[in-house]
Each structure stands twice: as structure tokens, then as C-alpha cells.
Design a protein around this motif. Structure first.
Motif, PDB file in Angstrom:
ATOM      1  N   UNK A 195       0.983  -1.127  -0.001  1.00 17.55           N
ATOM      2  CA  UNK A 195      -0.076   0.089  -0.014  1.00 17.55           C
ATOM      3  C   UNK A 195       0.970   1.036   0.031  1.00 17.55           C
ATOM      4  N   UNK A 196       0.561   2.380  -0.631  1.00 23.47           N
ATOM      5  CA  UNK A 196       1.168   3.455  -0.651  1.00 23.47           C
ATOM      6  C   UNK A 196       2.030   4.030   0.512  1.00 23.47           C
ATOM      7  N   UNK A 197       1.461   4.065   1.662  1.00 30.57           N
ATOM      8  CA  UNK A 197       2.193   4.662   2.748  1.00 30.57           C
ATOM      9  C   UNK A 197       3.422   3.596   3.080  1.00 30.57           C
ATOM     10  N   UNK A 198       2.969   2.616   3.261  1.00 32.03           N
ATOM     11  CA  UNK A 198       4.029   1.275   3.632  1.00 32.03           C
ATOM     12  C   UNK A 198       5.147   1.452   2.499  1.00 32.03           C
ATOM     13  N   UNK A 199       4.883   1.697   1.259  1.00 31.63           N
ATOM     14  CA  UNK A 199       5.654   1.428   0.414  1.00 31.63           C
ATOM     15  C   UNK A 199       6.680   2.652   0.317  1.00 31.63           C
ATOM     16  N   UNK A 200       6.037   3.920   0.505  1.00 32.79           N
ATOM     17  CA  UNK A 200       6.841   4.978   0.712  1.00 32.79           C
ATOM     18  C   UNK A 200       7.598   4.892   1.874  1.00 32.79           C
ATOM     19  N   UNK A 201       7.335   4.404   3.073  1.00 32.68           N
ATOM     20  CA  UNK A 201       7.992   4.477   4.306  1.00 32.68           C
ATOM     21  C   UNK A 201       9.119   3.587   3.813  1.00 32.68           C
ATOM     22  N   UNK A 202       9.017   2.425   3.047  1.00 35.38           N
ATOM     23  CA  UNK A 202      10.208   1.651   2.820  1.00 35.38           C
ATOM     24  C   UNK A 202      11.257   2.191   2.144  1.00 35.38           C
ATOM     25  N   UNK A 203      10.960   2.941   1.107  1.00 39.21           N
ATOM     26  CA  UNK A 203      11.759   3.829   0.067  1.00 39.21           C
ATOM     27  C   UNK A 203      12.576   4.580   0.981  1.00 39.21           C
ATOM     28  N   UNK A 204      12.018   5.424   1.918  1.00 37.67           N
ATOM     29  CA  UNK A 204      12.797   6.453   2.582  1.00 37.67           C
ATOM     30  C   UNK A 204      13.644   5.669   3.736  1.00 37.67           C
TER      31      UNK A 204
ATOM     32  N   UNK B 181      12.594  10.618   8.948  1.00 39.44           N
ATOM     33  CA  UNK B 181      11.296  11.635   9.291  1.00 39.44           C
ATOM     34  C   UNK B 181      10.135  11.312   8.343  1.00 39.44           C
ATOM     35  N   UNK B 182      10.563  11.453   7.066  1.00 38.74           N
ATOM     36  CA  UNK B 182       9.522  11.166   6.101  1.00 38.74           C
ATOM     37  C   UNK B 182       9.131   9.761   6.195  1.00 38.74           C
ATOM     38  N   UNK B 183       9.993   8.651   6.537  1.00 38.95           N
ATOM     39  CA  UNK B 183       9.315   7.418   6.715  1.00 38.95           C
ATOM     40  C   UNK B 183       8.432   7.338   7.987  1.00 38.95           C
ATOM     41  N   UNK B 184       8.710   7.982   9.004  1.00 38.00           N
ATOM     42  CA  UNK B 184       7.888   8.007  10.226  1.00 38.00           C
ATOM     43  C   UNK B 184       6.562   8.837   9.821  1.00 38.00           C
ATOM     44  N   UNK B 185       6.532   9.896   8.976  1.00 39.35           N
ATOM     45  CA  UNK B 185       5.378  10.433   8.835  1.00 39.35           C
ATOM     46  C   UNK B 185       4.528   9.499   7.922  1.00 39.35           C
ATOM     47  N   UNK B 186       4.867   8.888   7.082  1.00 38.19           N
ATOM     48  CA  UNK B 186       4.244   7.950   6.201  1.00 38.19           C
ATOM     49  C   UNK B 186       3.398   6.774   7.160  1.00 38.19           C
ATOM     50  N   UNK B 187       4.406   6.226   7.872  1.00 35.36           N
ATOM     51  CA  UNK B 187       4.151   5.176   8.868  1.00 35.36           C
ATOM     52  C   UNK B 187       2.916   5.586   9.899  1.00 35.36           C
ATOM     53  N   UNK B 188       2.969   6.799  10.349  1.00 39.48           N
ATOM     54  CA  UNK B 188       2.116   7.388  11.052  1.00 39.48           C
ATOM     55  C   UNK B 188       0.832   7.730  10.543  1.00 39.48           C
ATOM     56  N   UNK B 189       0.782   8.032   9.254  1.00 40.76           N
ATOM     57  CA  UNK B 189      -0.338   8.191   8.342  1.00 40.76           C
ATOM     58  C   UNK B 189      -1.026   6.962   7.932  1.00 40.76           C
ATOM     59  N   UNK B 190      -0.234   5.899   7.796  1.00 35.52           N
ATOM     60  CA  UNK B 190      -0.808   4.709   7.340  1.00 35.52           C
ATOM     61  C   UNK B 190      -1.714   4.091   8.911  1.00 35.52           C
ATOM     62  N   UNK B 191      -0.807   4.332   9.967  1.00 32.97           N
ATOM     63  CA  UNK B 191      -1.583   3.651  11.183  1.00 32.97           C
ATOM     64  C   UNK B 191      -2.904   4.510  11.518  1.00 32.97           C
ATOM     65  N   UNK B 192      -2.896   5.953  11.024  1.00 37.10           N
ATOM     66  CA  UNK B 192      -4.222   6.640  11.184  1.00 37.10           C
ATOM     67  C   UNK B 192      -5.148   6.023  10.175  1.00 37.10           C
ATOM     68  N   UNK B 193      -4.782   5.903   9.141  1.00 31.40           N
ATOM     69  CA  UNK B 193      -5.556   5.385   8.024  1.00 31.40           C
ATOM     70  C   UNK B 193      -6.204   4.148   8.413  1.00 31.40           C
ATOM     71  N   UNK B 194      -5.718   3.256   9.269  1.00 31.93           N
ATOM     72  CA  UNK B 194      -6.104   2.018   9.740  1.00 31.93           C
ATOM     73  C   UNK B 194      -7.009   2.177  10.883  1.00 31.93           C
ATOM     74  N   UNK B 195      -7.279   3.417  11.412  1.00 32.18           N
ATOM     75  CA  UNK B 195      -7.879   3.648  12.630  1.00 32.18           C
ATOM     76  C   UNK B 195      -7.220   3.433  13.881  1.00 32.18           C
ATOM     77  N   UNK B 196      -6.020   3.696  13.798  1.00 31.92           N
ATOM     78  CA  UNK B 196      -5.227   3.596  14.917  1.00 31.92           C
ATOM     79  C   UNK B 196      -4.861   5.155  15.155  1.00 31.92           C
ATOM     80  N   UNK B 197      -4.216   5.149  16.352  1.00 32.39           N
ATOM     81  CA  UNK B 197      -3.461   6.445  16.647  1.00 32.39           C
ATOM     82  C   UNK B 197      -2.121   6.218  16.917  1.00 32.39           C
ATOM     83  N   UNK B 198      -1.594   7.388  16.286  1.00 26.65           N
ATOM     84  CA  UNK B 198      -0.037   7.213  15.967  1.00 26.65           C
ATOM     85  C   UNK B 198       0.679   8.130  17.354  1.00 26.65           C
TER      86      UNK B 198
END
Length: 87
Positions: free
Chosen positions: A46-55, A70-87
Motif C-alpha cells: 500500500x502507498x504509505x507502507x511503500x513510501x516508508x520502505x523507500x525512505x 522523518x519522512x518514513x515516520x510520517x508515512x508510517x503514522x499516516x498509515x496507522x491513522x488510515x487504519x483507525x489507530x492513533x500514532x
């Protein structure tokens, strides 16, 4: 889906001896013994996970290592929030 289950023909990309900063930037494959490119893994995620891996994979290979992390972390947090969790 297993990360290694993609079928991508890399023969043309890998056979090129010239430095091609558009199709095969050297900082994307340097340091990986199998010459795998991060995009091959990132594209099956999925986009955010792939972007995190890239960074994460390129951190320290181009410009600002901390900024890439920091960019990887941003994408990881966004993915967690997208899934309904809190980062």
C-alpha cells in the motif's frame, strides 16, 4: 502477499552499465548484494507502507539522512491513522 512474489523483468535495467538517474538511480540499489531496487518492493505495498520502505532504504544515501527517516515516520503514522489507530 509475500514481498518476494512480484514478477518484474529487471534484465534491461540491470544490464545497463551507464548511470541512469531517472530509470535506475544508483542510490536506490547501491549496497544491496542482489541489486534489488527498492521500487520493486514498494510497488507491491500500500502507498504509505511503500513510501516508508523507500525512505528507510535510501536514508543516508542521498542528502539528509534524518530527513529521510522523518519522512518514513510520517508515512508510517499516516498509515496507522488510515487504519483507525492513533500514532
Amino acid at each position: 502477499m509475500a514481498l518476494l512474489d512480484w514478477n518484474i523483468d529487471k534484465s534491461e535495467r540491470l544490464s545497463s552499465k551507464s548511470n541512469d538517474p531517472v530509470n535506475s538511480p544508483p542510490h536506490y540499489a547501491e549496497g544491496y548484494s542482489n541489486r534489488a531496487e527498492v521500487i520493486d518492493i514498494a510497488e507491491v505495498l500500500p502507498y504509505n507502507r511503500g513510501a516508508a520502505v523507500k525512505y528507510l532504504a535510501r536514508a543516508g544515501k542521498k542528502d539528509n539522512e534524518i530527513q529521510d527517516l522523518q519522512k518514513a515516520l510520517w508515512h508510517i503514522k499516516r498509515e496507522i491513522e488510515r487504519m483507525g489507530g492513533s500514532a
